[in-house]
Design a protein around this motif. Structure first.
Motif, short mmCIF file in Angstrom:
data_model
loop_
_atom_site.label_atom_id
_atom_site.label_comp_id
_atom_site.label_asym_id
_atom_site.label_seq_id
_atom_site.Cartn_x
_atom_site.Cartn_y
_atom_site.Cartn_z
N LEU A 198 -20.44 7.30 -37.94
CA LEU A 198 -20.38 5.85 -37.93
C LEU A 198 -18.96 5.35 -38.14
CD1 LEU A 198 -23.53 5.15 -40.13
CD2 LEU A 198 -23.40 5.30 -37.64
N TYR A 199 -18.69 4.17 -37.61
CA TYR A 199 -17.40 3.53 -37.80
C TYR A 199 -17.35 2.88 -39.17
CZ TYR A 199 -17.08 4.15 -32.76
OH TYR A 199 -17.07 4.68 -31.51
N THR A 246 -19.53 -0.24 -40.00
CA THR A 246 -20.95 0.10 -40.17
C THR A 246 -21.17 0.78 -41.50
OG1 THR A 246 -21.13 0.37 -37.77
CG2 THR A 246 -22.93 1.25 -39.10
N PRO A 296 -27.66 -1.33 -38.65
CA PRO A 296 -27.42 -0.62 -39.91
C PRO A 296 -28.38 -0.98 -41.04
CG PRO A 296 -25.55 -2.03 -39.33
CD PRO A 296 -26.51 -2.09 -38.21
N LYS A 338 -26.18 2.71 -35.92
CA LYS A 338 -24.96 1.98 -35.52
C LYS A 338 -25.30 0.57 -35.07
CE LYS A 338 -22.00 5.73 -33.96
NZ LYS A 338 -21.41 6.39 -32.80
N TRP A 361 -28.38 8.21 -34.99
CA TRP A 361 -27.13 7.55 -35.36
C TRP A 361 -26.87 6.32 -34.50
CZ3 TRP A 361 -26.12 8.52 -39.96
CH2 TRP A 361 -26.30 9.78 -40.51
#
Length: 132
Positions: A113-114, A117, A89, A86, A82
């Motif tokens: 993920l935010y 992203t 991407p 991040k 991840w």
């Protein structure tokens, strides 16, 4: 065993203050100083991958990133996977996931993920939105 090293490393990555090149390099130095010998190459490999990833080199080439992803996936270092996604991407596009798997992948990704992203991932996979 390497499984134990991978499990500890995966948990270590959960702490945000461990997610820097300095933290990884300091960890390597501290362990080597305590044991008074160099870490084995197979133990240093994931640490070097992480250190390189955290240095923020946006010019890292995809074969290297793919090697990193393959290593993390095979070692079940999911927090490492991840982190690669991040920071880069667009690498998801190179993973050649089948469309049916991509939906599951994105569903899982939302936990790690935010939003910005996630938007990049979705933008890179327009076929997922067909028929919506």
């Amino acid at each position: 065993s390497m499984d134990m090293v991978h499990k500890v490393l995966d948990q270590w990555l959960i702490l945000e203050n461990n997610r820097s090149s300095h933290a990884v390099d300091s960890f390597i130095s501290e362990v080597e100083n305590q044991s008074q010998e160099d870490l084995r190459g197979d133990i240093k490999e994931p640490l070097h991958y992480l250190s390189s990833l955290f240095k923020g080199n946006n010019n890292q080439n995809y074969p290297y990133l793919n090697d990193m992803m393959t290593y993390f996936i095979n070692a079940n270092l999911w927090n490492g996977v991840w982190l690669v996604i991040k920071t880069h991407p667009s690498i998801v596009k190179t993973m050649e996931l089948q469309t049916t798997i991509k939906a599951d992948f994105l569903f899982t990704a939302k936990e790690y993920l935010y939003l910005p992203t996630m938007m990049i991932l979705i933008k890179n996979e327009p076929e997922l939105l067909e028929g919506v």
